[in-house]
Design a protein around this motif. Structure first.
Motif, mmCIF file in Angstrom:
data_model
loop_
_atom_site.group_PDB
_atom_site.id
_atom_site.type_symbol
_atom_site.label_atom_id
_atom_site.label_comp_id
_atom_site.label_asym_id
_atom_site.label_seq_id
_atom_site.Cartn_x
_atom_site.Cartn_y
_atom_site.Cartn_z
ATOM 1 N N HIS A 84 0.831 -1.220 0.000
ATOM 2 C CA HIS A 84 0.000 0.000 0.000
ATOM 3 C C HIS A 84 0.860 1.262 0.000
ATOM 4 C CE1 HIS A 84 -4.014 -1.730 1.766
ATOM 5 N NE2 HIS A 84 -3.401 -2.631 1.017
ATOM 6 N N ALA A 136 -7.063 2.634 -0.116
ATOM 7 C CA ALA A 136 -8.173 1.951 -0.788
ATOM 8 C C ALA A 136 -8.072 2.087 -2.298
ATOM 9 C CB ALA A 136 -9.505 2.533 -0.306
ATOM 10 N N THR A 137 -8.118 0.958 -2.987
ATOM 11 C CA THR A 137 -8.302 0.937 -4.443
ATOM 12 C C THR A 137 -9.240 -0.239 -4.706
ATOM 13 O OG1 THR A 137 -6.593 -0.684 -5.000
ATOM 14 C CG2 THR A 137 -5.863 1.613 -4.778
ATOM 15 N N PRO A 138 -9.752 -0.370 -5.932
ATOM 16 C CA PRO A 138 -10.670 -1.497 -6.170
ATOM 17 C C PRO A 138 -10.003 -2.861 -5.948
ATOM 18 C CG PRO A 138 -10.893 0.152 -7.906
ATOM 19 C CD PRO A 138 -9.709 0.561 -7.074
ATOM 20 N N SER A 140 -7.397 -3.403 -3.557
ATOM 21 C CA SER A 140 -6.614 -3.467 -2.313
ATOM 22 C C SER A 140 -6.895 -4.749 -1.540
ATOM 23 C CB SER A 140 -6.955 -2.280 -1.404
ATOM 24 O OG SER A 140 -6.556 -1.078 -1.983
ATOM 25 N N ALA A 162 -8.604 7.359 0.551
ATOM 26 C CA ALA A 162 -9.480 7.041 -0.585
ATOM 27 C C ALA A 162 -9.495 8.236 -1.529
ATOM 28 C CB ALA A 162 -10.886 6.710 -0.094
ATOM 29 N N GLU A 165 -10.760 7.613 -5.041
ATOM 30 C CA GLU A 165 -11.733 6.521 -5.211
ATOM 31 C C GLU A 165 -13.150 7.006 -5.534
ATOM 32 O OE1 GLU A 165 -10.526 3.405 -5.607
ATOM 33 O OE2 GLU A 165 -8.766 4.693 -5.527
ATOM 34 N N ASN A 171 -19.033 5.399 -3.222
ATOM 35 C CA ASN A 171 -17.844 5.305 -2.365
ATOM 36 C C ASN A 171 -17.799 6.402 -1.309
ATOM 37 O OD1 ASN A 171 -16.826 2.951 -3.320
ATOM 38 N ND2 ASN A 171 -15.062 3.839 -4.383
ATOM 39 N N HIS A 174 -19.115 4.179 1.207
ATOM 40 C CA HIS A 174 -18.685 2.778 1.247
ATOM 41 C C HIS A 174 -17.683 2.458 2.363
ATOM 42 C CE1 HIS A 174 -17.842 -1.153 -0.337
ATOM 43 N NE2 HIS A 174 -16.585 -0.861 -0.549
ATOM 44 N N PHE A 175 -16.603 3.263 2.463
ATOM 45 C CA PHE A 175 -15.539 2.907 3.417
ATOM 46 C C PHE A 175 -15.995 3.156 4.859
ATOM 47 C CE2 PHE A 175 -13.701 4.423 -0.616
ATOM 48 C CZ PHE A 175 -13.256 3.188 -1.078
ATOM 49 N N PHE A 185 -10.697 12.002 1.230
ATOM 50 C CA PHE A 185 -10.978 12.111 -0.209
ATOM 51 C C PHE A 185 -10.365 13.410 -0.735
ATOM 52 C CE2 PHE A 185 -14.923 9.902 1.316
ATOM 53 C CZ PHE A 185 -14.849 8.748 0.544
ATOM 54 N N GLY A 304 -16.836 4.028 -12.658
ATOM 55 C CA GLY A 304 -15.560 4.727 -12.839
ATOM 56 C C GLY A 304 -15.429 5.383 -14.215
#
Ligand SMILES: *Cc1c(COP(=O)(O)O)cnc(C)c1O
Length: 374
Positions: A84, A136-138, A140, A162, A165, A171, A174-175, A185, A304
């Motif tokens: 990461h 975070a990535t799609p 991770s 994120a 993201e 999203n 989401h987290f 963000f 995306g």
């Protein structure tokens, strides 16, 4: 930025406002849009990571706040997976935190099959551990909920980067839904807010610590009345001096601009639709027919951005992708492609900032760069 954002910023520039009240109002709007308890407008996601780490280490103790980035007497370890790690984790280290790496990057090294595993986080927890940092990535690994489960079992918070993201809009929540304690963000990426802004959202007590380490603190305790849902004055022994975040000042114009952009983004009204963006990329593809390039528009699953991948026939062109990207940057208008695939002779175009006129200009410049032999 959408015109509504520019307009909101100009209006804010002509008014005066109490900054703690403005950030408290921002907190409520960010909470509504993210599902978090509270939120804060930061000077970019990067400063959100610094402030988030500082809040996790200092809590609501003004003595700790004043000492940072010296972490004497505080837990200061943030566990992070080696795979990461990236240049933005400098922002976490800037707070005084120490990164503790777990896992290998065997897949990246081409020398193994497994990515970082959840047990490795647990095995690294010590008395010095302050929290866990997660990017975070799609793709991770391990999944965030597994990391949250381990962290919370040990009373540790999880700070999530994120930044890029969004989209998908979902999203925003989401987290936080997955149990993250703080999520950063970027405001200046797909949200289309002021370039220098970001959002940090999460636990109310941590956001209060962020505010105390970021806002101007020239206040007298006895007559200081911060909004009670934002800063719990009754839990403080005193007011810290200007904190570690003081150099990450956010203006009222930026706060109002970001909030306006966030509302537009959350309602899918902040820019061209994905279909329009895809249309721009397909216009470029049509314009490049007959040249020594193989264009592919890739559309990700979910919401995306579509991207255009231009695979160059460098033998026919007589130049490398590096040289062509260099030429594109120099001309007018300068064209800045994503350079992550140059080694595979590929230029990648993200259409986020395209409109019809820019798409035409882009196509012209590509045609010129791929036709000329000098
Ligand atoms: C862009 C980015 C950042 C920094 O965001 P700013 O809003 O520019 O400060 C941090 N982390 C990741 C993964 C990013 O992509």
């Amino acid at each position: 930025m959408p015109p509504e954002v520019v307009e909101a910023m100009s209006k804010a520039a002509l008014s005066s406002v109490n900054m703690v009240e403005l950030q408290a109002a921002a907190s409520r709007i960010i909470a509504d849009n993210t599902g978090a308890e509270a939120g804060y407008v930061t000077a970019g996601a990067a400063s959100g990571l610094t402030l988030g780490a500082a809040a996790i280490m200092a809590g609501l103790d003004p003595g700790n706040m004043d000492r940072l980035p010296d972490t004497t007497g505080m837990k200061n370890g943030f566990i992070i997976a080696r795979e990461h790690r990236n240049g933005y984790d400098h922002s976490i280290r800037l707070s005084g935190a120490k990164l503790v790496e777990v896992g290998m990057d065997e897949v990246g090294a081409g020398a193994g099959a497994r990515q970082v595993e959840a047990w490795e986080y647990e095995a690294a927890i010590t008395d010095d551990t302050a929290g866990i940092a997660y990017v975070a990535t799609p793709t991770s690994q391990p999944p965030l909920p597994r990391v949250v489960e381990i962290a919370h079992a040990h009373g540790l918070p999880v700070l999530v980067d994120a930044a890029a993201e969004l989209p998908p809009i979902s999203n925003l929540k989401h987290f936080i839904d997955q149990g993250a304690d703080l999520v950063a963000f970027s405001g200046g990426k797909a949200i289309r807010g002021p370039q220098s802004t970001g959002i940090l959202c999460g636990r109310r007590d941590l956001i209060a610590s962020v505010a105390l380490q970021h806002l101007d603190m020239d206040e007298h305790f006895d007559i200081w009345e911060p909004p009670a849902d934002f800063i719990p004055k009754d839990k403080l022994v005193g007011i810290p001096r200007h904190g570690i975040g003081r150099g990450f000042k956010v203006s009222r114009e930026e706060i109002v601009g970001l909030l306006t952009a966030l509302k537009l983004f959350a309602n899918s009204r902040s820019g061209p639709s994905m279909e329009e963006l895809r249309g721009y990329l397909e216009y470029v593809v049509d314009g490049l027919s007959g040249l020594a390039v193989e264009p592919t528009v890739k559309v990700p699953d979910g919401e995306g951005f579509p991207t255009l991948h231009l695979r160059l026939d460098t033998d026919t062109l007589g130049r490398s992708a590096f040289e062509i990207s260099g030429v594109l940057k120099q001309g007018s208008p300068g064209i800045f492609v994503n350079e992550g695939s140059l080694r595979n002779d590929t230029l990648v175009i993200n259409p986020m900032n395209l409109d019809q006129a820019r798409t035409e200009a882009l196509t012209e410049r590509f045609r010129a760069a791929l036709s000329s032999s000098d």
